[in-house]
Design a protein around this motif. Structure first.
Motif, PDB file in Angstrom:
ATOM      1  N   THR A  31      -5.639   1.026  -3.542  1.00 17.00           N
ATOM      2  CA  THR A  31      -4.801   0.921  -2.352  1.00 17.00           C
ATOM      3  C   THR A  31      -5.654   1.075  -1.098  1.00 17.00           C
ATOM      4  O   THR A  31      -5.458   0.354  -0.116  1.00 17.00           O
ATOM      5  CB  THR A  31      -3.671   1.969  -2.379  1.00 17.00           C
ATOM      6  N   GLY A  55       1.905   1.864  -3.451  1.00 18.21           N
ATOM      7  CA  GLY A  55       0.771   2.360  -4.245  1.00 18.21           C
ATOM      8  C   GLY A  55       0.528   3.839  -4.029  1.00 18.21           C
ATOM      9  O   GLY A  55       0.304   4.589  -4.990  1.00 18.21           O
ATOM     10  N   PRO A  84       0.804  -1.222   0.000  1.00 17.14           N
ATOM     11  CA  PRO A  84       0.000   0.000   0.000  1.00 17.14           C
ATOM     12  C   PRO A  84       0.840   1.277   0.000  1.00 17.14           C
ATOM     13  O   PRO A  84       0.487   2.255  -0.664  1.00 17.14           O
ATOM     14  CB  PRO A  84      -0.823  -0.106   1.289  1.00 17.14           C
ATOM     15  N   ASN A 104      -3.926   3.614  -8.164  1.00 16.09           N
ATOM     16  CA  ASN A 104      -2.989   3.770  -7.064  1.00 16.09           C
ATOM     17  C   ASN A 104      -3.598   4.334  -5.794  1.00 16.09           C
ATOM     18  O   ASN A 104      -3.057   4.097  -4.713  1.00 16.09           O
ATOM     19  CB  ASN A 104      -1.792   4.613  -7.506  1.00 16.09           C
TER      20      ASN A 104
END
Length: 118
Positions: free
Chosen positions: A43, A7, A4, A39
């Motif tokens: 995420t 991202g 994450p 993204n």
């Protein structure tokens, strides 16, 4: 949590590139929009405390192995509730995926003779 974080960082880079280029062609604009969506939105979805998503893995590590049942039920209730909500607003693919995630949470519960331990 590295996935994450990567991202979000990629999303910030795309956002920065978008601010630098103002008169971009339509195709580039679409690519930037898709990059931001993937993204940031995905995420955030990945950080939901539902196993096997990253958020579920993080919650499992925070609560520890002695509280795996809590992790399982948090994921199941959240995935089930979101499944019903997405179905009610006709997001059927999301609803199907959330139903599958709810199932995965219950199937990961510790069992003893077919009965979920309390």
């Amino acid at each position: 949590a590295a996935g994450p974080l990567a991202g979000f960082l990629a999303g910030l880079l795309i956002l920065g590139a978008d601010m630098l280029v103002r008169d971009e062609p339509r195709l580039l604009r679409m690519a930037i929009h898709d990059g931001l969506y993937v993204n940031f939105v995905w995420t955030i979805v990945n950080l939901l405390p539902i196993q096997p998503l990253d958020g579920g893995q993080i919650l499992r590590e925070i609560l520890g192995p002695r509280r795996i049942q809590i992790t399982v039920w948090i994921g199941f209730v959240l995935a089930g509730g979101l499944c019903l909500w997405t179905f009610s607003i006709e997001m059927y693919f999301s609803s199907f995926m959330l139903a599958y995630l709810a199932y995965l949470n219950v199937s990961r519960a510790p069992v003893d003779g077919g009965v979920v331990k309390q």
